[in-house]
Write a protein that holds these residues in place. Structure first.
Motif, mmCIF file in Angstrom:
data_model
loop_
_atom_site.group_PDB
_atom_site.id
_atom_site.type_symbol
_atom_site.label_atom_id
_atom_site.label_comp_id
_atom_site.label_asym_id
_atom_site.label_seq_id
_atom_site.Cartn_x
_atom_site.Cartn_y
_atom_site.Cartn_z
ATOM 1 N N UNK A 89 -23.587 -69.400 -15.583
ATOM 2 C CA UNK A 89 -22.764 -68.820 -16.667
ATOM 3 C C UNK A 89 -21.520 -68.167 -16.093
ATOM 4 N N UNK A 90 -21.720 -67.432 -14.988
ATOM 5 C CA UNK A 90 -20.597 -66.738 -14.337
ATOM 6 C C UNK A 90 -19.558 -67.761 -13.867
ATOM 7 N N UNK A 91 -20.015 -68.870 -13.315
ATOM 8 C CA UNK A 91 -19.096 -69.917 -12.838
ATOM 9 C C UNK A 91 -18.328 -70.498 -14.033
ATOM 10 N N UNK A 92 -19.068 -70.783 -15.116
ATOM 11 C CA UNK A 92 -18.403 -71.345 -16.315
ATOM 12 C C UNK A 92 -17.321 -70.404 -16.836
ATOM 13 N N UNK A 93 -17.640 -69.100 -16.847
ATOM 14 C CA UNK A 93 -16.657 -68.118 -17.329
ATOM 15 C C UNK A 93 -15.426 -68.103 -16.434
ATOM 16 N N UNK A 94 -15.620 -68.231 -15.125
ATOM 17 C CA UNK A 94 -14.501 -68.267 -14.174
ATOM 18 C C UNK A 94 -13.596 -69.455 -14.467
ATOM 19 N N UNK A 95 -14.249 -70.616 -14.697
ATOM 20 C CA UNK A 95 -13.482 -71.837 -14.962
ATOM 21 C C UNK A 95 -12.726 -71.677 -16.287
ATOM 22 N N UNK A 96 -13.431 -71.160 -17.296
ATOM 23 C CA UNK A 96 -12.801 -71.006 -18.609
ATOM 24 C C UNK A 96 -11.601 -70.067 -18.509
ATOM 25 N N UNK A 97 -11.717 -69.021 -17.694
ATOM 26 C CA UNK A 97 -10.604 -68.066 -17.540
ATOM 27 C C UNK A 97 -9.411 -68.778 -16.900
ATOM 28 N N UNK A 98 -9.683 -69.621 -15.893
ATOM 29 C CA UNK A 98 -8.588 -70.360 -15.234
ATOM 30 C C UNK A 98 -7.935 -71.329 -16.213
ATOM 31 N N UNK A 99 -8.758 -72.009 -17.019
ATOM 32 C CA UNK A 99 -8.231 -72.966 -17.999
ATOM 33 C C UNK A 99 -7.383 -72.228 -19.034
ATOM 34 N N UNK A 100 -7.910 -71.099 -19.535
ATOM 35 C CA UNK A 100 -7.178 -70.331 -20.557
ATOM 36 C C UNK A 100 -5.836 -69.862 -20.026
ATOM 37 N N UNK A 102 -3.617 -72.793 -19.965
ATOM 38 C CA UNK A 102 -3.343 -73.247 -21.335
ATOM 39 C C UNK A 102 -2.334 -72.332 -22.014
ATOM 40 N N UNK A 103 -2.287 -71.072 -21.586
ATOM 41 C CA UNK A 103 -1.329 -70.115 -22.163
ATOM 42 C C UNK A 103 0.094 -70.590 -21.920
ATOM 43 N N UNK A 104 0.281 -71.419 -20.872
ATOM 44 C CA UNK A 104 1.618 -71.958 -20.597
ATOM 45 C C UNK A 104 1.801 -73.322 -21.263
ATOM 46 N N UNK A 105 1.152 -73.474 -22.436
ATOM 47 C CA UNK A 105 1.337 -74.697 -23.216
ATOM 48 C C UNK A 105 0.873 -75.964 -22.530
ATOM 49 N N UNK A 106 -0.177 -75.898 -21.726
ATOM 50 C CA UNK A 106 -0.654 -77.114 -21.056
ATOM 51 C C UNK A 106 -2.046 -77.456 -21.553
#
Ligand code: SAJ
Length: 417
Positions: free
Chosen positions: A298-309, A312-316
């Protein structure tokens, strides 16, 4: 030298089949029993239905020499070894259904002078239950009791402790725990294993033998949990856990294991629960270790999701590459794999944006197929915006990629971090 013993192995899976093959390779007559007709047919045709280095050659030779034969139902033999799975239920209680079914299937063919050996990882007290089931099915036979050595059938508990990927070698050379209901039972069981085991045969009682197997895997689980917890603490404090462990391990009495994306496989993530379920009040550390390790994906998934978010904030529309799906390095076994679980969860959360690299498989498993694409490492390194290193397979360890601008890395094994 051929010997006159007939050994029957009940359950021809990851432990039972190699064990049957090792007896047969010493020219012992072996009758393998399994409820799966496909496994029985495959073995009788000289093949194997599981992946384990060198095993195919040994099985082929044993079958063609007539030393090993598989069947769907038990036949009379001298020694019966039970090596069927013991999973746990949703409430973490051990599920002994397969052991009980195996015991009840051999009961009708037992005769005076037989020895019955339980190999399946089991909670403390399981061998005593086994004797109860046998005694109920065969009131005409005398089964052993802790006091008094008189019995018609000897009973022992002898767990395996081999490492997947090295089963053939370790079955022979590892020391082996031989738990006898009585000392005579232990001697009988030891004489059976002495056919192919060169390691020491360490005699003890059944309860100690049952607990010993669970203790070995709980020990490893607790130690991995320590490493995994350190990785969380270090992340919070801005310290490299890999450098920290390397330095701490230079202490002469410190030997910390490596953090990862979680603990997988069919043993370490299961067996400690058998201790917890018997002694919930006392087994506090063992339970917590399980919880720490189970929470790491779960911790790993959250890390990945944070990196993706963040990207994504830069419109990607960031693409993710999961590197490694197996439950540990350099094997193709995806069962109970935290890496696969993480890849599936990411594919669900970020549809159409997940690639997977797994050098040890040809096609994605059903759980991930259609939701992610299996690609080569080079393609993943080039295309992905977030690289998630889940398993430190050799091909990944060989390289050290340089990240391009905007590319993120979540390295759960510390090989590129
Ligand atoms: N792992 C880490 N960090 C480490 C070591 C392992 O995260 O430092 C992870 C692996 O990636 C994997 C999991 O732990 O997901 C388990 O792998 P493993 O190599 O520790 O063990 P298994 O499950 O392949 O085999 C274990 C062995 N038990 C012990 O080492 C005490 C083996 O000897 C047993 O026979 C086997 O369980 C079993 O059948 O019970």
């Amino acid at each position: 030298m051929p010997n006159s013993l007939t050994v029957s192995v009940i359950g021809l899976g990851y432990i039972g089949l190699p064990t049957a093959a090792m007896f047969a390779s010493r020219r012992t007559r072996v009758i393998g029993v399994d409820v799966n007709p496909l496994a029985v047919d495959t073995i009788n045709a000289g093949g194997i239905h599981i992946v384990e280095p060198e095993l195919d050659m040994i099985v082929r030779a044993a079958v063609s020499a007539g030393h090993l034969r598989a069947t769907l139902s038990p036949e009379p033999a001298d020694a019966f070894l039970i090596a069927v799975p013991t999973p746990f239920r949703d409430d973490h209680e051990p599920d002994m259904r397969h052991v009980r079914a195996a015991v009840e299937s051999i009961a009708p063919v037992l005769t005076k002078g037989n020895v019955v050996i339980l190999e399946s990882t089991s909670p403390v007290g399981a061998t005593e239950s086994l004797i109860g089931w046998l005694a109920a099915a065969r009131p005409d036979l005398v089964f052993p009791r802790k006091t008094g050595d008189v019995c018609d059938v000897h009973v022992a508990y002898c767990p395996e402790r081999v490492l997947p990927g090295q089963v053939v070698r370790e079955l022979v050379i590892n020391d082996r725990i031989i738990g006898g209901v009585t000392p005579a039972c232990a001697e009988r069981a030891a004489s059976v294993y002495s056919i192919f085991v060169t390691g020491e045969l360490l005699r003890t009682d059944v309860r100690t033998a049952e607990m010993c197997k669970l203790t070995e895997n709980a020990f490893r689980d607790v130690n991995i949990a320590f490493a995994n917890e350190l990785s969380l603490i270090c992340d919070r404090l801005g310290i490299s856990v890999w450098e920290l462990i390397r330095l701490a391990n230079r202490h002469p009495r410190v030997d910390i294991l490596q953090p990862g994306c979680g603990v997988g496989g069919h043993c370490i993530a299961v067996d400690p629960w058998f201790i917890v379920s018997k002694t919930p009040e006392e087994a506090r550390l063992i339970r917590t270790a399980r919880e720490v390790n189970d929470d790491k994906p779960r911790w790993v998934r959250d890390k990945v999701a944070a990196a993706v978010d963040e990207l994504a904030a830069n419109d990607r529309q960031p693409r993710i590459a999961c590197l490694g799906l197996a439950f540990k390095p350099d094997i193709d076994d995806l069962r109970e794999s935290p890496a696969l679980g993480i890849a599936c969860a990411l594919a669900e959360r970020f549809p159409g944006r997940v690639m997977a690299v797994e050098p040890n498989i040809e096609a994605l498993p059903k759980s991930l197929g259609g939701r992610a694409t299996l690609v080569e490492l080079e393609e993943a390194l080039e295309q992905a915006d977030v690289l998630v290193l889940l398993v430190d397979h050799k091909p990944f360890r060989k390289i050290r990629p340089s990240l391009r601008a905007g590319q993120r890395l979540v390295d759960t094994r510390g090989i590129w971090a």
